[in-house]
Design a protein around this motif. Structure first.
Motif, PDB file in Angstrom:
ATOM      1  N   MET A 210      -1.126   0.099  -5.592  1.00  0.00           N
ATOM      2  CA  MET A 210      -1.354   0.224  -4.060  1.00  0.00           C
ATOM      3  C   MET A 210       0.532   0.197  -4.438  1.00  0.00           C
ATOM      4  N   LYS A 211       1.140   1.371  -3.866  1.00  0.00           N
ATOM      5  CA  LYS A 211       2.723   1.230  -4.106  1.00  0.00           C
ATOM      6  C   LYS A 211       3.129   1.046  -2.343  1.00  0.00           C
ATOM      7  N   VAL A 212       3.923   0.092  -2.080  1.00  0.00           N
ATOM      8  CA  VAL A 212       4.515   0.099  -0.286  1.00  0.00           C
ATOM      9  C   VAL A 212       5.600  -0.038  -0.540  1.00  0.00           C
ATOM     10  N   LEU A 213       6.473   0.900   0.316  1.00  0.00           N
ATOM     11  CA  LEU A 213       7.918   0.687   0.698  1.00  0.00           C
ATOM     12  C   LEU A 213       8.355  -0.170   2.342  1.00  0.00           C
ATOM     13  N   GLN A 214       8.951  -1.591   2.106  1.00  0.00           N
ATOM     14  CA  GLN A 214       8.842  -1.891   2.843  1.00  0.00           C
ATOM     15  C   GLN A 214      10.279  -1.644   3.846  1.00  0.00           C
ATOM     16  N   LEU A 215      11.457  -1.674   4.813  1.00  0.00           N
ATOM     17  CA  LEU A 215      12.306  -1.351   5.371  1.00  0.00           C
ATOM     18  C   LEU A 215      12.596  -2.609   5.969  1.00  0.00           C
ATOM     19  N   VAL A 216      14.129  -3.405   5.638  1.00  0.00           N
ATOM     20  CA  VAL A 216      14.366  -4.162   6.060  1.00  0.00           C
ATOM     21  C   VAL A 216      15.697  -4.348   6.138  1.00  0.00           C
ATOM     22  N   LYS A 217      16.573  -4.535   7.670  1.00  0.00           N
ATOM     23  CA  LYS A 217      17.745  -3.557   8.090  1.00  0.00           C
ATOM     24  C   LYS A 217      19.792  -4.907   7.251  1.00  0.00           C
ATOM     25  N   THR A 218      18.607  -5.882   6.813  1.00  0.00           N
ATOM     26  CA  THR A 218      19.694  -6.823   6.491  1.00  0.00           C
ATOM     27  C   THR A 218      18.990  -7.846   5.301  1.00  0.00           C
ATOM     28  N   SER A 219      20.488  -7.801   4.279  1.00  0.00           N
ATOM     29  CA  SER A 219      20.311  -8.770   3.073  1.00  0.00           C
ATOM     30  C   SER A 219      20.200 -10.171   2.857  1.00  0.00           C
ATOM     31  N   ILE A 220      21.114 -10.168   4.329  1.00  0.00           N
ATOM     32  CA  ILE A 220      22.106 -12.285   4.354  1.00  0.00           C
ATOM     33  C   ILE A 220      20.909 -12.960   4.821  1.00  0.00           C
ATOM     34  N   GLY A 221      20.218 -12.279   5.994  1.00  0.00           N
ATOM     35  CA  GLY A 221      19.108 -13.122   6.721  1.00  0.00           C
ATOM     36  C   GLY A 221      17.859 -12.528   6.156  1.00  0.00           C
ATOM     37  N   ALA A 222      16.139 -12.330   7.761  1.00  0.00           N
ATOM     38  CA  ALA A 222      15.504 -12.329   7.767  1.00  0.00           C
ATOM     39  C   ALA A 222      14.498 -12.895   5.709  1.00  0.00           C
ATOM     40  N   ALA A 223      14.340 -13.680   5.366  1.00  0.00           N
ATOM     41  CA  ALA A 223      14.126 -15.065   4.662  1.00  0.00           C
ATOM     42  C   ALA A 223      12.703 -14.388   4.925  1.00  0.00           C
ATOM     43  N   TRP A 224      11.745 -14.485   6.016  1.00  0.00           N
ATOM     44  CA  TRP A 224      10.704 -14.261   6.581  1.00  0.00           C
ATOM     45  C   TRP A 224      10.140 -12.972   5.490  1.00  0.00           C
ATOM     46  N   ALA A 225      10.898 -12.392   5.876  1.00  0.00           N
ATOM     47  CA  ALA A 225      10.539 -10.692   5.130  1.00  0.00           C
ATOM     48  C   ALA A 225      10.740 -10.596   3.685  1.00  0.00           C
ATOM     49  N   LEU A 226      11.257 -11.363   2.598  1.00  0.00           N
ATOM     50  CA  LEU A 226      10.823 -12.212   1.632  1.00  0.00           C
ATOM     51  C   LEU A 226      10.699 -12.714   1.146  1.00  0.00           C
ATOM     52  N   ARG A 227      10.101 -13.738   1.587  1.00  0.00           N
ATOM     53  CA  ARG A 227       9.128 -14.791   1.134  1.00  0.00           C
ATOM     54  C   ARG A 227       7.509 -13.634   0.949  1.00  0.00           C
ATOM     55  N   GLN A 228       7.452 -13.412   2.388  1.00  0.00           N
ATOM     56  CA  GLN A 228       5.790 -11.816   2.281  1.00  0.00           C
ATOM     57  C   GLN A 228       6.275 -10.957   1.313  1.00  0.00           C
ATOM     58  N   MET A 229       6.840 -10.519   0.927  1.00  0.00           N
ATOM     59  CA  MET A 229       7.108  -9.491  -0.242  1.00  0.00           C
ATOM     60  C   MET A 229       6.985 -10.512  -1.818  1.00  0.00           C
ATOM     61  N   ARG A 230       7.651 -11.377  -1.719  1.00  0.00           N
ATOM     62  CA  ARG A 230       7.136 -12.038  -3.257  1.00  0.00           C
ATOM     63  C   ARG A 230       6.158 -11.957  -3.467  1.00  0.00           C
ATOM     64  N   GLU A 231       5.120 -12.533  -2.565  1.00  0.00           N
ATOM     65  CA  GLU A 231       3.410 -13.186  -2.027  1.00  0.00           C
ATOM     66  C   GLU A 231       2.938 -11.391  -2.531  1.00  0.00           C
ATOM     67  N   LEU A 232       3.353 -10.629  -2.201  1.00  0.00           N
ATOM     68  CA  LEU A 232       2.334  -9.357  -2.192  1.00  0.00           C
ATOM     69  C   LEU A 232       2.794  -9.229  -3.681  1.00  0.00           C
ATOM     70  N   ALA A 233       4.047  -8.728  -3.855  1.00  0.00           N
ATOM     71  CA  ALA A 233       4.087  -8.299  -5.172  1.00  0.00           C
ATOM     72  C   ALA A 233       3.441  -9.125  -6.385  1.00  0.00           C
ATOM     73  N   LYS A 234       2.831 -11.050  -6.023  1.00  0.00           N
ATOM     74  CA  LYS A 234       2.405 -11.952  -6.768  1.00  0.00           C
ATOM     75  C   LYS A 234       0.779 -11.117  -6.610  1.00  0.00           C
ATOM     76  N   LEU A 235       0.463 -11.183  -5.602  1.00  0.00           N
ATOM     77  CA  LEU A 235      -0.941  -9.933  -5.576  1.00  0.00           C
ATOM     78  C   LEU A 235      -1.233  -8.636  -6.047  1.00  0.00           C
ATOM     79  N   GLY A 236      -0.102  -8.844  -7.313  1.00  0.00           N
ATOM     80  CA  GLY A 236      -0.659  -7.301  -7.584  1.00  0.00           C
ATOM     81  C   GLY A 236      -0.061  -5.671  -6.414  1.00  0.00           C
TER      82      GLY A 236
END
Length: 371
Positions: free
Chosen positions: A1-27
């Motif tokens: 499964m391939k998913v493209l995420q759209l995030v408007k900032t690389s300064i904040g929104a660490a909650w999006a980063l945490r979610q993506m990190r775990e999704l990557a671990k899930l394959g």
């Protein structure tokens, strides 16, 4: 499964980063289209997320749309997953003829509380749009505005439950030179300036309401002090100064500790913590509950999902300092079993908001959509 995420900032929104990190671990093969000028970029890459540079702008929307179309063509994802109103609007305009499923995971209810921005969200949607609310209020709002229930899912933005209760006591009292019998009421939140275009006259997090409430409580109990933890967010330094001046003119019982990294130590010193936000998703309530601190929050947005009134915490109406003050007084006068409320709140959120669990629920949503 391939998913493209759209995030408007690389300064904040660490909650999006945490979610993506775990999704990557899930394959899941996770790609993200985002600006690359922030400190979180290296953390995304280290988490196994493939980063594609883009600048999101309504002013230069044509350029943003061209960039996004090229990224989609290169990645060819099964699902496109947006996390902000801005990225969602650009996604819908740029990919208006693209039929693959696309998700708007709504980080908070603020835009839905505005008639204009709510309508923009609804008017720009197409048949292949799906919404993932991160609190129950958001989902009910979409349903009441005509979105079919089968196109609405619920998944919280989880966190790393890394904070442990601190064994340090008296840190705030020592720092502020307060007596041992001082009752400390905390507010842990960054300062967000009012959004005047939405009709706001006070800050989004309710700092002024907190100051008003502490002023009332300290008149009855002079050993009560309010402690604000968290400085101005982004460009809100002027507003932060304004809040401090407001407190100075109201009472000498409110202190400001600024942005800190020793949060568990500070929480350990608090009698209770207040989240008086005017609009919110789950806000800092998940943090205070996870640390077992008695929690009072306004009845807005996602707070009632985790601050269950008189079960895991106490709810008060927003923009009502008098009611908030009375609730704090009732806590001081032992009307509620604060220890029991705190224990139940801790047990609830440590499982419910664990990012491993919330990311797993997102993957299940992906599977349902693709099937």
């Amino acid at each position: 499964m391939k998913v493209l995420q759209l995030v408007k900032t690389s300064i904040g929104a660490a909650w999006a980063l945490r979610q993506m990190r775990e999704l990557a671990k899930l394959g899941v093969e996770v790609h993200v289209a985002m600006p690359v000028d922030g400190p979180l970029i290296e953390e995304y890459k280290a988490s196994g997320v493939i980063v594609h540079p883009i600048k999101y702008s309504l002013v230069h929307i044509i350029d943003s749309c061209k960039q996004l179309c090229q990224i989609v063509k290169t990645v060819n994802p099964d699902i496109i997953h947006s996390h902000f109103v801005l990225t969602t609007i650009i996604m819908r305009i740029a990919l208006c003829s693209d039929k693959r499923p696309r998700i708007f995971q709504v980080p908070g209810p603020l835009h839905l509380e505005s008639f204009l921005f709510r309508k923009i969200d609804l008017w720009t949607a197409q048949k292949n749009d799906i919404w993932v609310g991160s609190c129950s209020w958001t989902n009910e709002c979409y349903a009441s505005n005509g979105i079919p229930r089968e196109k609405i899912f619920l998944s919280y933005y989880g966190g790393d439950i890394v904070y442990k209760k601190s064994s340090v006591h008296g840190k705030i009292r020592k720092e502020l030179n307060l007596p041992n019998n001082a009752i400390l009421i905390g507010m842990v939140a960054y300062m967000y300036a009012p959004k005047y275009y939405l009709g706001q006259t006070r800050g989004l997090k309710g700092h002024e309401d907190f100051i008003d409430a502490i002023t009332i409580v300290s008149e009855k109990y002079p050993n009560v002090y309010g402690v604000c933890i968290g400085g101005p967010w982004g460009k809100a330094k002027r507003y932060g100064h304004k809040v401090r001046e407001y407190a100075k003119h109201k009472t000498n019982h409110v202190y400001f500790l600024g942005t800190r990294t020793d949060i568990p130590d500070l929480y350990a010193d608090l009698f209770c913590v207040v989240h008086p936000s005017h609009s919110e998703n789950l806000g800092g309530a998940g943090e205070s509950l996870a640390l077992g601190v008695p929690t009072i929050a306004t009845k807005v947005g996602g707070f009632p999902d985790i601050v269950i009134d008189k079960v895991t915490g106490l709810l008060v109406p927003p923009k009502n300092p008098d009611f908030l003050a009375q609730t704090i007084i009732e806590c001081i006068e032992s009307k509620y079993d604060l220890l029991e409320l705190a224990n139940k709140g801790e047990n609830l959120v440590r499982n419910m908001l664990d990012v491993k669990n919330t990311a797993s629920s997102i993957r299940e949503i992906y599977n349902k959509i693709l099937s």
